[in-house]
Scaffold this active site. Structure first.
Site, PDB file in Angstrom:
ATOM      1  CG  ASN A 191      86.047  32.804  33.139  1.00  0.00           C
ATOM      2  OD1 ASN A 191      87.129  32.607  33.681  1.00  0.00           O
ATOM      3  ND2 ASN A 191      85.887  32.747  31.822  1.00  0.00           N
TER       4      ASN A 191
ATOM      5  CE1 TYR B  63      87.932  31.241  26.807  1.00  0.00           C
ATOM      6  CE2 TYR B  63      85.799  32.220  27.279  1.00  0.00           C
ATOM      7  CZ  TYR B  63      86.954  31.603  27.714  1.00  0.00           C
ATOM      8  OH  TYR B  63      87.137  31.356  29.058  1.00  0.00           O
ATOM      9  NE  ARG B  64      87.171  30.349  15.852  1.00  0.00           N
ATOM     10  CZ  ARG B  64      87.735  29.148  15.814  1.00  0.00           C
ATOM     11  NH1 ARG B  64      89.042  29.033  15.734  1.00  0.00           N
ATOM     12  NH2 ARG B  64      86.997  28.049  15.867  1.00  0.00           N
TER      13      ARG B  64
ATOM     14  CD1 TRP C 214      84.128  26.394  25.540  1.00  0.00           C
ATOM     15  CD2 TRP C 214      83.514  28.456  26.161  1.00  0.00           C
ATOM     16  NE1 TRP C 214      82.829  26.313  25.971  1.00  0.00           N
ATOM     17  CE2 TRP C 214      82.433  27.556  26.370  1.00  0.00           C
ATOM     18  CE3 TRP C 214      83.350  29.789  26.514  1.00  0.00           C
ATOM     19  CZ2 TRP C 214      81.207  27.971  26.898  1.00  0.00           C
ATOM     20  CZ3 TRP C 214      82.139  30.203  27.030  1.00  0.00           C
ATOM     21  CH2 TRP C 214      81.085  29.313  27.208  1.00  0.00           C
TER      22      TRP C 214
ATOM     23  NE  ARG D  92      91.838  28.402  27.816  1.00  0.00           N
ATOM     24  CZ  ARG D  92      93.100  28.537  28.161  1.00  0.00           C
ATOM     25  NH1 ARG D  92      93.426  28.680  29.434  1.00  0.00           N
ATOM     26  NH2 ARG D  92      94.058  28.514  27.241  1.00  0.00           N
TER      27      ARG D  92
ATOM     28  CG  ASP E 122      95.410  27.285  14.338  1.00  0.00           C
ATOM     29  OD1 ASP E 122      96.622  27.426  14.148  1.00  0.00           O
ATOM     30  OD2 ASP E 122      94.838  26.177  14.248  1.00  0.00           O
TER      31      ASP E 122
END
Length: 502
Positions: free
Chosen positions: A171, A175-176, A189, A193, A284
């Site tokens: 995968n 992501y942060r 995440w 996910r 965000d």
């Protein structure tokens, strides 16, 4: 153009869309402030060559316009994105061809899939320098902190690569990550996910989860990883379809994972199931600071990188931001796929000002009463990324959904709130949406702004005002006679919805 970050930077510079900055800048707040002003003005990409406390340059705002995203995907115009969407739609729900031309088209798509298969690189540039043990220090990477209330330094455009411990299926997600120490970071995440699913499977087997972070990759691969379309294809194959040729992959030095061979930097580490640390708050995409959440901790033990690597980054926030421009491009790709899922939809649009997913405007070829409500309900379930869309406005096919004047006119002239507005309460929702009464649970609103037909209405609908076609044609012919030829009168650009798509 070389299929890597450096090739894209070179292309932008050749096109006059890159500005090099040699003045000393601070990755703490200053880089983001400069970049944000460029984003607001639709300005060029930036390459900071003199970053405080770092020996690496920082690239930012590379995908700050839809035009540059098209270039990253080997395209010249946004219209080509829809052609790509048609190709993906054909792969998602293939149908037996009824005509020779359809068979030829499907054969071309299958050939594209063969060309898109990833290749292997045995002498990858990303392994030119290897840093392990006590020499590993993540502080040497010029991670930025975008906002004063942010909890720390972050990675935003890294490919987070994991693998299913049962099937071996990889995968690739974006992501942060928050810096926690010189050798560790937390990853943020959602539980749905792929990386989170892989971690749960590893925990069930009592294993650590291997994680590789690829930094400074070809922007085209980032677009592929950010595309949550339910097609049974790997992100690597997706990137190959986007770019027209396969991505070159290389094995990590210490992990059983593969990364793009031309990555500027690769971090290799593991997550021990159950080991978490507080992550956040951070600014965000909603335009607010998010909350603090316990997130999985990645312990890194190896870093490899190219000689003189370039660090690619971005940041979230209220639009316009790079993520919003990526969403506009993805909107074009989704359109043919959505039409295939919901046949009555002729077009759809996700305005950037609505965070590129909170409000959708869809047009339909209306044929029967109640069809607008059916289309709205079908839209919410068509693709996973539409689950968190709060508002769906349905208009007739003759409304230009990218022209705010036409959309607002349709709402104002065709909607009776008591009849044409419907609300679905307490549905699964975005945990970052503070407007919800309960975090993770919220309502959705559908607005039927189509022309009403019986039995939706008990009276005849007024005829739409239109110019006399013969008079309009005559005025076109005589425009210069009126002495008005020097006036540049333009209609609203269909690509505008309160912003300019440069």
């Amino acid at each position: 153009m070389a299929r890597d970050l450096r090739g894209f930077i070179k292309l932008l510079e050749e096109k006059g869309q890159l500005r090099r900055i040699s003045t000393l800048v601070d990755p703490d707040l200053e880089i983001a402030e400069i970049s944000n002003r460029m984003l607001q003005a639709g300005g060029p990409a930036l390459l900071f060559e003199n970053v405080k406390g770092a020996s690496f340059p920082v690239a930012i705002n590379l995908m700050g316009t839809v035009e540059r995203i098209c270039w990253a995907m080997n395209m010249q115009h946004p219209e080509e994105l829809e052609a790509l969407g048609k190709k993906l739609a054909m792969l998602q729900q293939p149908k037996p061809p009824k005509k020779l031309s359809q068979a030829v088209d499907f054969g071309k798509v299958l050939f594209d899939v063969l060309k898109a298969k990833p290749g292997k690189s045995f002498f990858p540039p990303c392994r030119q320098v290897i840093v392990e043990g006590d020499n590993l220090d993540l502080n040497k990477i010029p991670l930025i902190r975008p906002y004063p209330g942010d909890a720390g330094k972050i990675i935003t455009l890294g490919l987070v690569i994991t693998k299913d411990c049962e099937t071996g299926t990889p995968n690739v997600g974006v992501y942060r990550l928050q810096l926690q120490s010189k050798t560790s970071m937390t990853v943020h995440w959602l539980s749905v996910r792929g990386g989170a699913r892989h971690l749960r499977k590893a925990a069930q087997r009592g294993k650590k989860l291997e994680v590789a972070i690829a930094l400074g990759v070809d922007p085209l691969i980032i677009m592929a990883a950010a595309t949550p379309i339910p097609v049974d294809l790997s992100e690597w194959l997706f990137a190959g379809l986007y770019g027209g040729s396969g991505v070159q992959l290389a094995k990590c030095k210490t992990l059983d994972l593969e990364v793009p061979s031309n990555s500027e930097i690769v971090l290799e580490g593991t997550i021990t199931p159950g080991e978490v640390l507080p992550d956040g708050p951070f600014g965000d995409h909603m335009g607010y600071y998010g909350g603090v959440e316990d997130s999985p901790l990645i312990r890194f033990h190896c870093m490899t990188h190219r000689k003189d690597p370039i660090y690619l980054t971005t940041f979230s926030g209220r639009p316009p931001k790079e993520e919003a421009m990526m969403a506009i491009a993805l909107n074009r790709i989704y359109t043919p796929i959505l039409r295939q899922q919901v046949s009555e939809i002729t077009d759809f649009f996700l305005p950037m000002e609505a965070l590129s997913y909170k409000a959708a405007i869809i047009s339909i070829d209306k044929a029967y009463p109640g069809q607008a409500k059916r289309a709205a309900l079908a839209f919410w379930s068509a693709l996973p990324q539409f689950t968190y869309t709060k508002f769906v406005i349905v208009v007739d096919k003759d409304i230009n959904i990218r022209d705010p004047r036409q959309v607002v006119w349709a709402i104002s002239s065709k909607v009776d709130p008591s009849r044409d507005v419907f609300i679905l309460p307490e549905t699964p929702f975005d945990s970052l949406d503070f407007a919800s009464q309960k975090i993770g649970l919220g309502g959705r609103m559908g607005i039927d702004a189509t022309t009403k037909i019986p039995p939706e209405t008990e009276h005849e609908w007024g005829a739409v005002l239109e110019s006399d076609p013969d008079v309009a044609a005559m005025v076109d012919r005589r425009w210069a006679e009126y002495g008005l030829a020097d006036l540049n009168l333009q209609q609203v650009d269909p690509n505008l919805f309160g912003y300019e798509m440069r």
